[in-house]
Scaffold this active site. Sequence first.
Site, PDB file in Angstrom:
ATOM      1  CD  GLU A 200      -2.838  -0.711   2.608  1.00 28.79           C
ATOM      2  OE1 GLU A 200      -2.399  -0.026   3.548  1.00 28.79           O
ATOM      3  OE2 GLU A 200      -3.863  -1.392   2.695  1.00 28.79           O
ATOM      4  CG  ASN A 289     -10.253  -5.334  13.748  1.00 29.37           C
ATOM      5  OD1 ASN A 289      -9.544  -6.091  13.095  1.00 29.37           O
ATOM      6  ND2 ASN A 289      -9.793  -4.220  14.273  1.00 29.37           N
ATOM      7  NE  ARG A 291     -10.350  -8.408  17.023  1.00 31.62           N
ATOM      8  CZ  ARG A 291      -9.918  -7.195  17.310  1.00 31.62           C
ATOM      9  NH1 ARG A 291     -10.581  -6.437  18.154  1.00 31.62           N
ATOM     10  NH2 ARG A 291      -8.831  -6.694  16.758  1.00 31.62           N
TER      11      ARG A 291
HETATM   12  P1  ADP Z   1      -3.024  -4.648  12.206  1.00 32.71           P
HETATM   13  O1  ADP Z   1      -4.048  -5.628  11.716  1.00 32.71           O
HETATM   14  O2  ADP Z   1      -1.679  -5.282  12.419  1.00 32.71           O
HETATM   15  O3  ADP Z   1      -3.504  -3.825  13.369  1.00 32.71           O
HETATM   16  P2  ADP Z   1      -3.660  -2.438  10.334  1.00 32.71           P
HETATM   17  O4  ADP Z   1      -3.800  -2.632   8.882  1.00 32.71           O
HETATM   18  O5  ADP Z   1      -4.922  -2.237  11.116  1.00 32.71           O
HETATM   19  O6  ADP Z   1      -2.793  -3.642  10.964  1.00 32.71           O
HETATM   20  O7  ADP Z   1      -2.716  -1.199  10.619  1.00 32.71           O
HETATM   21  C1  ADP Z   1      -2.284  -0.872  11.910  1.00 32.71           C
HETATM   22  C2  ADP Z   1      -1.655   0.505  11.918  1.00 32.71           C
HETATM   23  O8  ADP Z   1      -0.544   0.551  11.006  1.00 32.71           O
HETATM   24  C3  ADP Z   1      -2.571   1.632  11.478  1.00 32.71           C
HETATM   25  O9  ADP Z   1      -3.381   2.106  12.537  1.00 32.71           O
HETATM   26  C4  ADP Z   1      -1.545   2.665  11.026  1.00 32.71           C
HETATM   27  O10 ADP Z   1      -0.955   3.282  12.149  1.00 32.71           O
HETATM   28  C5  ADP Z   1      -0.473   1.825  10.369  1.00 32.71           C
HETATM   29  N1  ADP Z   1      -0.716   1.664   8.912  1.00 32.71           N
HETATM   30  C6  ADP Z   1      -1.320   0.632   8.280  1.00 32.71           C
HETATM   31  N2  ADP Z   1      -1.397   0.837   6.951  1.00 32.71           N
HETATM   32  C7  ADP Z   1      -0.827   2.041   6.708  1.00 32.71           C
HETATM   33  C8  ADP Z   1      -0.606   2.852   5.518  1.00 32.71           C
HETATM   34  N3  ADP Z   1      -0.975   2.446   4.303  1.00 32.71           N
HETATM   35  N4  ADP Z   1       0.012   4.044   5.679  1.00 32.71           N
HETATM   36  C9  ADP Z   1       0.398   4.487   6.905  1.00 32.71           C
HETATM   37  N5  ADP Z   1       0.224   3.782   8.040  1.00 32.71           N
HETATM   38  C10 ADP Z   1      -0.373   2.574   7.954  1.00 32.71           C
END
Ligand code: ADP
Length: 453
Positions: A200, A289, A291
């Site tokens: 991404e 999520n 849940r």
């Molecule tokens: P997880 O399932 O491990 O929690 P997420 O996809 O929810 O992973 O992402 C967790 C955190 O990582 C987000 O809250 C953000 O801080 C950071 N993050 C994820 N994707 C991006 C992105 N494309 N750009 C910037 N930060 C990101």
Amino acid sequence: MFEKVLIANRGEIALRIHRACRELGIKTVAVHSEADTDAMHVRLADEAVCIGPAKSADSYLNKAAIISAAHITGADAIHPGFGFLSENADFVEMCDAHGLNFIGPSTEHMRTMGDKIAAREAAIKSGLPVVPGSDGEIKTIEEAIKVSEDMGYPVIVKAAHGGGGKGMKIAYSTEELKEAFRMARTEAKAAFGNDTVYIEKFLQKPRHIEIQILADKYGNCVHLGERDCSLQRNQQKVLEETSSPALNDEERAKIGKVCTDAMKNLGYYNAGTIEFLFEEGEFYFIEMNTRLQVEHPITEMVTDIDIVKEQIRIASGATLGYTQDDITFEGHAIECRINAEDPETFIPCPGKITSYHAPGGLGIRVDSGIYSGYKIPPHYDSMIAKLIVRGKTRNACLMRLKRALEEFVIDGISTTIPLQQKIIAQPDFIDGNYNIHWLEKFMAAEQAKKEAS
Ligand code: ADP
């Protein structure tokens, strides 16, 4: 309605679920490991069954032992809480096969959303805006370079089956990408047994804003507003608030509608949280999520809706019984996660609590299973309490939170209370002026100050 619910979890969330059941007139069964015999939820539940040794793999993740405990006690439903088996579709199928109601969504939705590549595709199809990124899995470094150069750096390599901030690596150049791609795959394989990754665009100053939804099995769906979870360390949330200082009413209503429309489109039911990054007025879906979330209480504080009770009602086949127009938002709420950790090094600090006093008064809620004399076992997550505070305005909420943190006494171990006190005293936080990188930058600056003195 169910008569007896087995709570397949531990700690504060097990107690939280017990409380919801009690208020609904439902009996509870606690299952616990040998290390959790003295836990508060075990003491309060109507029945308790020891399901194995301390190690989670042998107890809280032991599907057969949990199903057997449900049969022995005559439970008719299982609430998984968060973590452990809460997003494990195989476990849900086992529950179905054994005539037990799983309190959560369908296995189909759980599987789709558990795979971030499939989730991204489902999000696009159902009308949710996503972060610019690769079209599905990236198999080779050549492909990774092509996608990243086309999109422009920085990029983030993410594990399709990732969670808890693991399996994510950022790259600012092709040189860095080579290392990030290799490391993300190795980490994902080790942590999740699957090395599928995708790419991404890495957003540089977004906020993390998530929308809570509730949907029944008959196509009714509402949203309960947003939570701003931008204060993070290692991609892990530290403090959450609602409403977000960055959103206005129009933006809130608009993204809420986009989410409820998408959920209706997907036929999703039970509680769910759709996570977005929010930058310069635009929302970008990152994951869903399927849940209950750790930070659900702040939403409860401003909507007066008990999300756990709603999960149970929905699973038992009830209709929502209200529409979006019935949902109102009153005041402002903040949650501080309190971990048994050194507040500077974050090294876990389990041990015996020699003295405990929780803050109280109007607008204060403490979700925790700890008490004076309780010994925190070293085997599990270090979060031991959540302090949730509501105020009429954000400022009133902040003043109350400051007062409550001062009152909180947890002696005998180190906790992250001093870190929370520091955060809420910062002008940037007071002004609501922060993004997902703010906390790490703040902590690095504090460290540098300490080294210079
Ligand atoms: P997880 O399932 O491990 O929690 P997420 O996809 O929810 O992973 O992402 C967790 C955190 O990582 C987000 O809250 C953000 O801080 C950071 N993050 C994820 N994707 C991006 C992105 N494309 N750009 C910037 N930060 C990101």
